[in-house]
Design a protein around this motif. Structure first.
Motif, mmCIF file in Angstrom:
data_model
loop_
_atom_site.group_PDB
_atom_site.id
_atom_site.type_symbol
_atom_site.label_atom_id
_atom_site.label_comp_id
_atom_site.label_asym_id
_atom_site.label_seq_id
_atom_site.Cartn_x
_atom_site.Cartn_y
_atom_site.Cartn_z
ATOM 1 N N ALA A 8 0.937 -1.166 0.068
ATOM 2 C CA ALA A 8 -0.043 0.028 0.129
ATOM 3 C C ALA A 8 0.833 1.353 0.042
ATOM 4 O O ALA A 8 0.583 2.180 -0.627
ATOM 5 N N ARG B 2 1.921 1.997 -3.369
ATOM 6 C CA ARG B 2 1.031 2.409 -4.425
ATOM 7 C C ARG B 2 0.675 3.723 -4.101
ATOM 8 O O ARG B 2 0.311 4.504 -4.804
ATOM 9 N N THR B 3 0.799 4.286 -2.745
ATOM 10 C CA THR B 3 0.356 5.517 -2.393
ATOM 11 C C THR B 3 1.256 6.404 -2.846
ATOM 12 O O THR B 3 0.964 7.531 -3.404
ATOM 13 N N GLU C 75 3.519 5.950 -5.352
ATOM 14 C CA GLU C 75 3.161 5.797 -6.774
ATOM 15 C C GLU C 75 2.165 7.132 -7.221
ATOM 16 O O GLU C 75 2.302 7.666 -8.092
ATOM 17 N N VAL C 76 0.916 7.299 -6.535
ATOM 18 C CA VAL C 76 0.029 7.986 -6.932
ATOM 19 C C VAL C 76 0.798 9.754 -7.215
ATOM 20 O O VAL C 76 0.648 10.104 -7.926
ATOM 21 N N VAL C 77 1.343 9.985 -6.052
ATOM 22 C CA VAL C 77 1.875 11.128 -5.844
ATOM 23 C C VAL C 77 2.817 11.364 -7.022
ATOM 24 O O VAL C 77 3.021 12.451 -7.691
ATOM 25 N N ASP D 209 3.559 10.007 -9.725
ATOM 26 C CA ASP D 209 2.796 9.983 -10.828
ATOM 27 C C ASP D 209 2.047 11.292 -11.098
ATOM 28 O O ASP D 209 2.246 11.952 -12.285
ATOM 29 N N GLY D 210 1.427 11.953 -10.135
ATOM 30 C CA GLY D 210 0.976 13.319 -10.400
ATOM 31 C C GLY D 210 2.223 14.216 -10.877
ATOM 32 O O GLY D 210 1.822 15.306 -11.464
ATOM 33 N N ARG E 188 6.992 9.234 -13.142
ATOM 34 C CA ARG E 188 6.485 7.661 -13.004
ATOM 35 C C ARG E 188 7.637 6.724 -12.527
ATOM 36 O O ARG E 188 8.783 6.923 -12.803
#
Lengths: 204, 204, 204, 204
Positions: free
Chosen positions: D182, D185-186, D188-190, D192-193, D197
């Motif tokens: 988790a 993944r968390t 990753e989101v940031v 990615d934003g 990447r």
DNA sequence: CATGAATGAGGCTTCATTCAT
DNA sequence: CATGAATGAAGCCTCATTCAT
């Protein structure tokens, strides 16, 4: 009698003085108002701030315990000192009267703690108290047995009964505190029951 | 026994019932937790709200007093009822044991009040208590004198000394509460001092 | 949300009003000063005496918990109400922003409790909190899954990650509280990472 | 870093050692118990007396500030050292992760001060902190701009937004501390934003 | 300089008592 | 009359800060 850290370096002079003052103040306040006497009152009487009281006795229960331990110590000293007296009957009587005198108006340890809602912490710290009590009982038992062997005290009372009688007598004498004659007669009954006749009235 | 309004109209039935419940509850709570038992706890045990407690006993001191007055009343009843017994010595002994039994574990009036920080108001209201105490003492004196005339109790103790001894004995017996033998021996000493030999151990 | 006696009779009108005032006051004070804000301050702000605060929330931990439970309830309500919205993406975004807005400046439950030295009692009472949290998570999961099925949110984030992101975003937005543009850009990054492009700047 | 006496004579060796110990101890205690960790506890852990703590840091706020300043210094060092790295994207990512790692579990300066009830004096003394913060921001801005010029980070985030995001991310990762997946993944989101990447999961 | 005892304001909590409902 | 919510003084205890040793 600092409850924690039994063997840290000795207290600074002023600290020791304060500790003594606090103990005296606590004794006085507890005697007057019972164990519900307030920490604030004790601090005021000792001439220190509350914080100081709590530095020396982290908990009110600790303070109460210290007061009673000190009292037990005094009794123990008295008993030990009478150990070598010539007349065993006289010695025993002397101690009996001393205890009664001392305890008059005062509260018992157990009673005080009950009034405080003792918690586990308090219990954990009580072995100091238990040891002290043990010492006292031993010393008293010595006095008792010598007096019994000398035929001055009936044989069927042991240290247990004596303890109960001492506490009860102290309480009884409280009731007649301001009537010396009644006081003498009351004491006489108990001493007589113990075969310790002819006790002089307590001189006060 | 609300001290104010001495002769107001008789209480309504439910009010009287409440008052009784409160008194019982107070007795139970004080016996368990000492006089610092909370009013709320008493109310809860009595099944009423705090407000009701205070309607019947405007002050906590009043409530404490009522509890002790009730206890004194019971003792007085006992003494009066023994007044006509055949054997004066037996009657006296009976009463003595009854008191000791009753007082064991319980607190004294004075003690309770001390623990509460009695104020002048409280003292001013105590004549109800004083009257009751007077009654009790008279009844007991009757028992005592009969026993003395019958040669069962030494002549030099008066009601004052007896009172002190009773209270003291109760306290002494507390100390040996869970040792029936020690309890008997302790009691024996006192009775012996009073010339009331041969008392049977209290049956409990 | 009185912690004890879950099913007693409903509170009196004034009591309920006070309880609400206290809760609001607590929320305000905790938001300003953190969970170390004093009970006294809360009482003052609520216009009641300290005693009243403690009647409603017997412990400071209870009060903190109540504040957070209330907050969770509001979030849950919001989530449920968005459940039936037409545009799943819009609904999700809406909720996300609402949470961020709400949480800004605020503290987390856990954090608050940690700051308080939670004890066993507090833990025992927390199932109310856990249930509430469960409700919230379910409602949010609904929103999330609908948005994912609609292709508006990337598929690899679950409720766990979302929760973390929401809390983190709230914290991030705190840092740029007084710069609306920066605030918008910061939010944009997160939403973008979630594939929730084109979020409007939060209107404040 | 005692705020007063800006250019007094250099500290004696033992004093400097003490200061370092205190700082470490404070960091540890604050991390464990939050900013309400007691001065006494810090002193104990540092192996000195309270007085010594206060000699070095006249106020608790000063101590908190020093702890955070030290932390900022470490971050600044990290940023500076990454300044010359080959891959700007990698360098930026590296720093981002480092900050997130560091901040996890830890408290923010502002937060700590809020919890302490900062007063004007404290604020007046904060220029040391402000200077340090300035240094850090400059160093980070360097990393950011290089990464942006290399096309690895979106162009519309500035140092302000980055700061907010870093703090928020740290907080988010706290929430999933014990779930590495988790956590990845968390993060990753940031990333990615931010257009960063493909970040590897933080290795712990 | 370091030590650690003393200070005292302030925090949480209890509880006798009052009073609106 | 009963109810139980509100009050607020007072108790115990903590802790940042000061200061004698």
């Amino acid at each position: 009698m600092p409850p924690s850290k039994p063997s840290s370096r000795p207290l600074r002079a002023d600290a020791r003085r304060n500790q003594a003052h606090i103990l005296e103040a606590a004794e006085a306040v507890f005697d007057t108002e019972g164990p519900s006497g307030s920490t604030e009152a004790i601090a005021r009487r000792a001439g220190v701030a509350v914080g100081t009281v709590f530095r020396h006795f982290p908990t009110k229960a600790d303070l109460i315990q210290a007061v009673f331990t000190a009292r037990l110590q005094r009794l123990t000293d008295h008993a030990v000192q009478l150990q070598g007296a010539e007349d065993p009957g006289e010695a025993f009587l002397d101690f009996f009267l001393g205890w009664a005198e001392l305890s008059a108006t005062k509260l018992t340890f157990a009673e005080a703690l009950i009034g405080e809602g003792v918690d586990v912490r308090a219990l954990a710290r009580q072995d100091a108290y238990l040891r002290m009590r043990q010492n006292l009982l031993q010393a008293v038992e010595g006095l008792l047995q010598r007096a019994q062997r000398a035929g001055r005290v009936r044989g069927d009372v042991g240290i247990t009964e004596l303890n109960a009688l001492l506490i009860g007598t102290a309480r009884a004498l409280e009731q007649v505190r301001d009537d010396p004659d009644a006081s003498a007669r009351t004491l006489e009954v108990v001493l007589d029951g113990l075969r310790l006749r002819g006790a002089p009235p307590p001189d006060r």
